[in-house]
Design a protein around this motif. Structure first.
Motif, PDB file in Angstrom:
ATOM      1  N   ALA A   1      14.452 -79.011   9.419  1.00 51.64           N
ATOM      2  CA  ALA A   1      15.433 -79.757  10.198  1.00 51.64           C
ATOM      3  C   ALA A   1      15.537 -79.124  11.581  1.00 51.64           C
ATOM      4  O   ALA A   1      15.747 -77.915  11.698  1.00 51.64           O
ATOM      5  CB  ALA A   1      16.790 -79.745   9.511  1.00 51.64           C
TER       6      ALA A   1
ATOM      7  N   GLY B   1      17.777 -79.795  14.721  1.00 50.22           N
ATOM      8  CA  GLY B   1      18.907 -80.619  15.124  1.00 50.22           C
ATOM      9  C   GLY B   1      19.097 -81.732  14.104  1.00 50.22           C
ATOM     10  O   GLY B   1      19.235 -81.488  12.904  1.00 50.22           O
ATOM     11  N   ASP B   2      19.054 -82.979  14.574  1.00 44.56           N
ATOM     12  CA  ASP B   2      19.234 -84.135  13.686  1.00 44.56           C
ATOM     13  C   ASP B   2      17.917 -84.685  13.146  1.00 44.56           C
ATOM     14  O   ASP B   2      17.916 -85.650  12.375  1.00 44.56           O
ATOM     15  CB  ASP B   2      19.963 -85.263  14.434  1.00 44.56           C
ATOM     16  CG  ASP B   2      21.381 -84.876  14.804  1.00 44.56           C
ATOM     17  OD1 ASP B   2      21.981 -84.075  14.065  1.00 44.56           O
ATOM     18  OD2 ASP B   2      21.876 -85.363  15.836  1.00 44.56           O
ATOM     19  N   GLN B   3      16.792 -84.091  13.551  1.00 46.02           N
ATOM     20  CA  GLN B   3      15.487 -84.578  13.116  1.00 46.02           C
ATOM     21  C   GLN B   3      15.047 -83.831  11.865  1.00 46.02           C
ATOM     22  O   GLN B   3      15.232 -82.619  11.751  1.00 46.02           O
ATOM     23  CB  GLN B   3      14.461 -84.394  14.238  1.00 46.02           C
ATOM     24  CG  GLN B   3      14.804 -85.209  15.476  1.00 46.02           C
ATOM     25  CD  GLN B   3      14.003 -84.774  16.680  1.00 46.02           C
ATOM     26  OE1 GLN B   3      13.558 -83.635  16.771  1.00 46.02           O
ATOM     27  NE2 GLN B   3      13.820 -85.680  17.628  1.00 46.02           N
TER      28      GLN B   3
ATOM     29  N   THR C   1      11.126 -82.600  21.437  1.00 48.33           N
ATOM     30  CA  THR C   1      12.231 -81.666  21.242  1.00 48.33           C
ATOM     31  C   THR C   1      11.751 -80.228  21.215  1.00 48.33           C
ATOM     32  O   THR C   1      12.464 -79.313  21.626  1.00 48.33           O
ATOM     33  CB  THR C   1      12.966 -81.982  19.915  1.00 48.33           C
ATOM     34  OG1 THR C   1      13.424 -83.337  19.954  1.00 48.33           O
ATOM     35  CG2 THR C   1      14.145 -81.063  19.685  1.00 48.33           C
TER      36      THR C   1
END
Length: 232
Positions: free
Chosen positions: A59, A61-63, A85
């Motif tokens: 993971a 961040g949000d990915q 990112t």
């Protein structure tokens, strides 16, 4: 910022990663050390999807990168987002030899972010100044030292505004006299609060880290806090 959970990776019948779990905090420099063949570089390449893994998840961040099925990679769209990112600097500089330092750094913003040529050039010049190369904007890689080429590679990775920077043995291909140039740039990025993960055999570089993890035989065998975080 990065959470790795029970990561398992095989190359053929050989198991490279054996259930690696780590958390890397925003604004910190994390060093991963250990002997050759312990899985350090493979772990780094799994973080940004250069290699598929067989169990676990990453993971950022949000990915979320999930396990591949028999090595099949994640969807192209997800990998593109992850690589926007997460910037990566390799042991070898991998610069385009026919392009100047400025043009090498412009490639990412133009292709990945759709920036115009003037906007990309302005950003590239700013970053090359930041890594101490404002007087070498128009030099081609063949006319730069190893330390200068690696600093161009760092500027190139920064050009797409990554939230995380990964470094795979960034000083191992350099003469000892040039190592300090690259360490100084990374030290500056750490002061600015850039989240970074570095795989290294260089003890001096590892000492710059907030946290050091030691790998052996595909596992994390020790972790130590070294410095306080630069993040607020």
């Amino acid at each position: 910022m990065i959470r790795i959970s029970n990561l398992v990776k095989f190359h053929g019948q050989q198991q490279i990663l054996r259930g690696v779990s780590l958390e890397m905090r925003k604004g910190e420099l994390t060093a991963i050390v250990g002997p050759s063949g312990s899985g350090k570089s493979t772990l780094l390449r799994c973080i940004n999807g250069l290699e598929a893994f067989h169990e676990g998840e990453v993971a950022i961040g949000d990915q979320l990168l999930m396990k591949g099925t028999h090595g099949v990679p994640q969807s192209a769209n997800l990998l593109l987002e992850v690589r926007r990112t997460v910037g990566m600097v390799f042991q070898q500089f991998n610069l385009f030899p026919h392009l100047s330092a400025l043009e090498n750094v412009m490639v990412g913003p133009r292709r990945a972010l759709g920036h115009t040529k003037p906007k990309a050039a302005a950003r590239a010049a700013e970053l090359l100044d930041r890594v101490g190369l404002k007087d070498h904007l128009h030099a081609r890689p063949g006319n730069l030292s190893g330390g200068q080429q690696q600093r161009v590679a760092i500027a190139r990775a920064l050009a797409v505004n990554p939230e995380v920077m990964l470094f795979d043995e960034p000083t191992s291909a350099l003469d000892p006299a040039m190592v300090g140039e690259v360490v100084a740039v990374m030290r500056g990025l750490a002061r600015d609060g850039q989240t970074m993960v570095v795989v290294t055999h260089d003890d001096d570089l590892a000492k710059e880290a907030n946290v050091i993890h030691r790998m052996e035989a595909g596992r994390i065998v020790a972790s130590s806090e070294c410095r306080t975080t630069n993040a607020e």
